[in-house]
Design a protein around this motif. Structure first.
Motif, PDB file in Angstrom:
ATOM      1  N   LEU A  80       0.808  -1.221   0.000  1.00 53.47           N
ATOM      2  CA  LEU A  80       0.000   0.000   0.000  1.00 53.47           C
ATOM      3  C   LEU A  80       0.840   1.270   0.000  1.00 53.47           C
ATOM      4  CD1 LEU A  80      -2.779  -1.033   2.557  1.00 53.47           C
ATOM      5  CD2 LEU A  80      -2.878  -1.167   0.057  1.00 53.47           C
ATOM      6  N   ARG A  81       2.057   1.170  -0.508  1.00 54.22           N
ATOM      7  CA  ARG A  81       2.929   2.342  -0.572  1.00 54.22           C
ATOM      8  C   ARG A  81       3.540   2.534  -1.949  1.00 54.22           C
ATOM      9  NH1 ARG A  81       3.239   6.272   3.164  1.00 54.22           N
ATOM     10  NH2 ARG A  81       5.427   6.527   2.611  1.00 54.22           N
ATOM     11  N   THR A  82       3.387   1.544  -2.838  1.00 56.34           N
ATOM     12  CA  THR A  82       4.039   1.597  -4.142  1.00 56.34           C
ATOM     13  C   THR A  82       3.026   1.349  -5.254  1.00 56.34           C
ATOM     14  OG1 THR A  82       4.587  -0.769  -4.099  1.00 56.34           O
ATOM     15  CG2 THR A  82       6.208   0.755  -3.156  1.00 56.34           C
ATOM     16  N   TYR A  83       3.414   1.716  -6.466  1.00 56.91           N
ATOM     17  CA  TYR A  83       2.568   1.511  -7.640  1.00 56.91           C
ATOM     18  C   TYR A  83       2.625   0.050  -8.077  1.00 56.91           C
ATOM     19  CZ  TYR A  83       3.422   6.538  -7.647  1.00 56.91           C
ATOM     20  OH  TYR A  83       3.561   7.848  -7.273  1.00 56.91           O
ATOM     21  N   SER A 105      -6.968 -16.058  12.895  1.00 57.36           N
ATOM     22  CA  SER A 105      -6.125 -16.546  11.809  1.00 57.36           C
ATOM     23  C   SER A 105      -4.820 -15.774  11.731  1.00 57.36           C
ATOM     24  CB  SER A 105      -6.880 -16.393  10.485  1.00 57.36           C
ATOM     25  OG  SER A 105      -6.793 -15.043  10.016  1.00 57.36           O
ATOM     26  N   PRO A 106      -3.900 -16.212  10.863  1.00 64.30           N
ATOM     27  CA  PRO A 106      -2.672 -15.439  10.641  1.00 64.30           C
ATOM     28  C   PRO A 106      -2.908 -14.172   9.827  1.00 64.30           C
ATOM     29  CG  PRO A 106      -2.419 -17.739   9.948  1.00 64.30           C
ATOM     30  CD  PRO A 106      -3.872 -17.503  10.158  1.00 64.30           C
ATOM     31  N   PHE A 107      -4.117 -14.014   9.261  1.00 67.89           N
ATOM     32  CA  PHE A 107      -4.429 -12.820   8.477  1.00 67.89           C
ATOM     33  C   PHE A 107      -4.821 -11.692   9.435  1.00 67.89           C
ATOM     34  CE2 PHE A 107      -4.935 -16.347   5.620  1.00 67.89           C
ATOM     35  CZ  PHE A 107      -4.436 -15.879   4.410  1.00 67.89           C
ATOM     36  N   ARG A 108      -4.099 -10.587   9.371  1.00 75.88           N
ATOM     37  CA  ARG A 108      -4.360  -9.467  10.282  1.00 75.88           C
ATOM     38  C   ARG A 108      -5.419  -8.542   9.697  1.00 75.88           C
ATOM     39  NH1 ARG A 108      -1.783  -4.353  11.036  1.00 75.88           N
ATOM     40  NH2 ARG A 108      -0.165  -4.885   9.518  1.00 75.88           N
ATOM     41  N   ILE A 109      -6.436  -8.255  10.465  1.00 80.58           N
ATOM     42  CA  ILE A 109      -7.501  -7.363  10.003  1.00 80.58           C
ATOM     43  C   ILE A 109      -6.978  -5.932  10.043  1.00 80.58           C
ATOM     44  CG2 ILE A 109      -9.816  -6.472  10.487  1.00 80.58           C
ATOM     45  CD1 ILE A 109     -10.472  -9.265  11.648  1.00 80.58           C
ATOM     46  N   ILE A 110      -6.896  -5.296   8.879  1.00 77.58           N
ATOM     47  CA  ILE A 110      -6.426  -3.910   8.800  1.00 77.58           C
ATOM     48  C   ILE A 110      -7.558  -2.954   8.476  1.00 77.58           C
ATOM     49  CG2 ILE A 110      -4.062  -4.562   8.216  1.00 77.58           C
ATOM     50  CD1 ILE A 110      -4.689  -3.931   5.296  1.00 77.58           C
ATOM     51  N   GLY A 111      -8.715  -3.498   8.104  1.00 76.95           N
ATOM     52  CA  GLY A 111      -9.894  -2.683   7.847  1.00 76.95           C
ATOM     53  C   GLY A 111     -11.126  -3.490   8.193  1.00 76.95           C
ATOM     54  N   PRO A 112     -11.756  -3.247   9.336  1.00 76.96           N
ATOM     55  CA  PRO A 112     -12.956  -4.012   9.702  1.00 76.96           C
ATOM     56  C   PRO A 112     -14.104  -3.721   8.735  1.00 76.96           C
ATOM     57  CG  PRO A 112     -12.612  -2.185  11.207  1.00 76.96           C
ATOM     58  CD  PRO A 112     -11.403  -2.244  10.336  1.00 76.96           C
ATOM     59  N   PRO A 113     -15.128  -4.561   8.723  1.00 72.67           N
ATOM     60  CA  PRO A 113     -16.259  -4.333   7.813  1.00 72.67           C
ATOM     61  C   PRO A 113     -16.791  -2.907   7.920  1.00 72.67           C
ATOM     62  CG  PRO A 113     -16.459  -6.474   8.838  1.00 72.67           C
ATOM     63  CD  PRO A 113     -15.304  -5.798   9.498  1.00 72.67           C
ATOM     64  N   ARG A 114     -16.963  -2.291   6.754  1.00 66.40           N
ATOM     65  CA  ARG A 114     -17.378  -0.885   6.730  1.00 66.40           C
ATOM     66  C   ARG A 114     -18.058  -0.582   5.412  1.00 66.40           C
ATOM     67  NH1 ARG A 114     -14.975   3.465   4.371  1.00 66.40           N
ATOM     68  NH2 ARG A 114     -15.436   5.529   5.230  1.00 66.40           N
ATOM     69  N   THR A 193     -10.195   4.921   3.876  1.00 66.29           N
ATOM     70  CA  THR A 193      -9.561   4.897   5.194  1.00 66.29           C
ATOM     71  C   THR A 193      -8.220   4.181   5.180  1.00 66.29           C
ATOM     72  OG1 THR A 193     -11.760   4.900   6.183  1.00 66.29           O
ATOM     73  CG2 THR A 193      -9.926   4.287   7.608  1.00 66.29           C
ATOM     74  N   MET A 194      -8.143   3.067   4.469  1.00 68.17           N
ATOM     75  CA  MET A 194      -6.921   2.275   4.483  1.00 68.17           C
ATOM     76  C   MET A 194      -5.753   3.042   3.859  1.00 68.17           C
ATOM     77  SD  MET A 194      -6.579  -1.669   3.298  1.00 68.17           S
ATOM     78  CE  MET A 194      -6.938  -1.262   1.587  1.00 68.17           C
ATOM     79  N   LEU A 195      -5.994   3.755   2.759  1.00 66.16           N
ATOM     80  CA  LEU A 195      -4.925   4.533   2.148  1.00 66.16           C
ATOM     81  C   LEU A 195      -4.582   5.750   2.995  1.00 66.16           C
ATOM     82  CD1 LEU A 195      -5.566   4.421  -1.700  1.00 66.16           C
ATOM     83  CD2 LEU A 195      -4.118   2.974  -0.283  1.00 66.16           C
ATOM     84  N   ALA A 196      -5.577   6.355   3.620  1.00 65.35           N
ATOM     85  CA  ALA A 196      -5.297   7.479   4.511  1.00 65.35           C
ATOM     86  C   ALA A 196      -4.371   7.041   5.643  1.00 65.35           C
ATOM     87  CB  ALA A 196      -6.603   8.041   5.064  1.00 65.35           C
ATOM     88  N   GLN A 197      -4.613   5.850   6.189  1.00 62.19           N
ATOM     89  CA  GLN A 197      -3.743   5.334   7.246  1.00 62.19           C
ATOM     90  C   GLN A 197      -2.344   5.051   6.712  1.00 62.19           C
ATOM     91  OE1 GLN A 197      -5.969   1.932   8.560  1.00 62.19           O
ATOM     92  NE2 GLN A 197      -7.263   3.120   9.962  1.00 62.19           N
ATOM     93  N   SER A 198      -2.274   4.483   5.507  1.00 67.20           N
ATOM     94  CA  SER A 198      -0.979   4.120   4.945  1.00 67.20           C
ATOM     95  C   SER A 198      -0.114   5.338   4.663  1.00 67.20           C
ATOM     96  CB  SER A 198      -1.192   3.317   3.648  1.00 67.20           C
ATOM     97  OG  SER A 198       0.044   2.969   3.064  1.00 67.20           O
ATOM     98  N   PHE A 199      -0.741   6.423   4.184  1.00 65.66           N
ATOM     99  CA  PHE A 199       0.030   7.595   3.783  1.00 65.66           C
ATOM    100  C   PHE A 199      -0.020   8.730   4.800  1.00 65.66           C
ATOM    101  CE2 PHE A 199      -0.681   5.441  -0.295  1.00 65.66           C
ATOM    102  CZ  PHE A 199       0.623   5.415  -0.770  1.00 65.66           C
TER     103      PHE A 199
END
Length: 294
Positions: A80-83, A105-114, A193-199
């Motif tokens: 989520l930081r590169t093209y 699970s081993p999958f980390r939730i980075i964006g809950p249902p929204r 939201t996810m990109l706002a958090q990343s950048f």
């Protein structure tokens, strides 16, 4: 016809990654073996020849695949930081049930249902796998007048959209129109939201996204990334890290102008079925593989 055929991920240990998708997503292994010389040449990635690969299919038996190819981590790569190919989007029947399942699970939730403003027919969540792969898990809540969206037949079903991070959204849309004969489905600005958090941008900032279609089939999302994003790091002759390659099956294959990295050739295996395939390089160095429909 549905064009999306496969997504290829570059991962350190394809067997371990496959095991996670089998256990937590209900997928199954349909093919294993080294990457052949013809395939590595078609992609323009000679360093990949002979590496282990695993092909996965959803439990619904939909003919849309995940392919895992071995490759060591690349220093400096962050999701989520590169093209380039940024995320898989998989349809689910009940996103709240999926969230409950994946909490352990081993999958980390980075964006809950929204719910997404302006897109009432979809109800997504996002996770990151141990290989830093980003996966959107989306419940489809209704139909759209202009194109079709899938309905999951099990809790977690098939890949139905690939998300592309762009340095210049309009240039990428124009390229896919010319070279892959795709049409603009919809272009809009959304709170992301996810990109706002990343950048580190304000949470109410809007990002421009667009979908690309073929007839009523919508299967690519293009996201305009901010100026803080950068080119994806990688090694010469190798697949890029993360989600490395998108594969489409196209009824107008002979009309596509290329340029092909290597002349299209007949390829074997679950994804190709003995049909011709070739690979092009889109803007931002993005690899797009196309298979002839017949």
């Amino acid at each position: 016809m549905k064009l999306l055929r496969a997504a290829t991920l570059r991962v350190p240990d394809p067997a371990a990654t496959a095991e996670r998708y089998v256990e937590w997503f209900g997928y199954r292994i349909v093919e294993e073996g080294p990457v052949g010389a013809d395939l590595a040449r078609s992609w323009g990635t000679p360093a990949v020849e002979g590496r282990r690969s695993v092909v996965l299919q959803p439990g619904s038996d939909a003919a849309v695949y995940l392919r895992l190819v071995a490759g060591e981590p690349v220093a400096g790569y962050e999701p989520l930081r590169t093209y380039g190919w940024a995320a898989l989007e998989i349809c689910v029947s009940d996103v709240l049930a999926v969230e409950r399942r994946l909490r352990q699970s081993p999958f980390r939730i980075i964006g809950p249902p929204r719910e997404i403003d302006g897109l009432p027919t979809i109800f997504p969540m996002q996770v990151m796998g141990p290989d830093q792969e980003i996966v959107y898990l989306t419940e489809i809540r209704g139909d759209l007048p202009a194109y079709d969206l899938p309905r999951a037949t099990g809790l977690i079903d098939k890949l139905f959209i690939l998300v592309l991070a762009c340095s210049d959204l309009d240039a990428s849309m124009n390229w896919f129109g010319r070279h892959v004969r795709l049409d603009l489905g919809r272009k809009m600005d959304i709170v992301y939201t996810m990109l706002a958090q990343s950048f580190g941008t304000p949470p109410d900032d809007r990002y421009t996204i667009a979908t690309l279609t073929h007839g009523r089939d919508v299967f690519l999302e293009l996201d305009q990334y901010p100026s803080q994003a950068s080119a994806r790091p990688g090694h010469s002759g190798d697949l890029p890290p993360g989600i490395a390659l998108a594969t489409l099956i196209h009824p107008e294959f002979d009309a596509l102008p290329g340029p092909w990295i290597d002349p299209p050739r007949v390829l074997r295996g679950a994804i190709y079925g003995g049909r011709r395939a070739g690979t092009m390089r889109a803007p931002d160095g993005t690899l797009i593989e196309v298979i002839a429909a017949g």
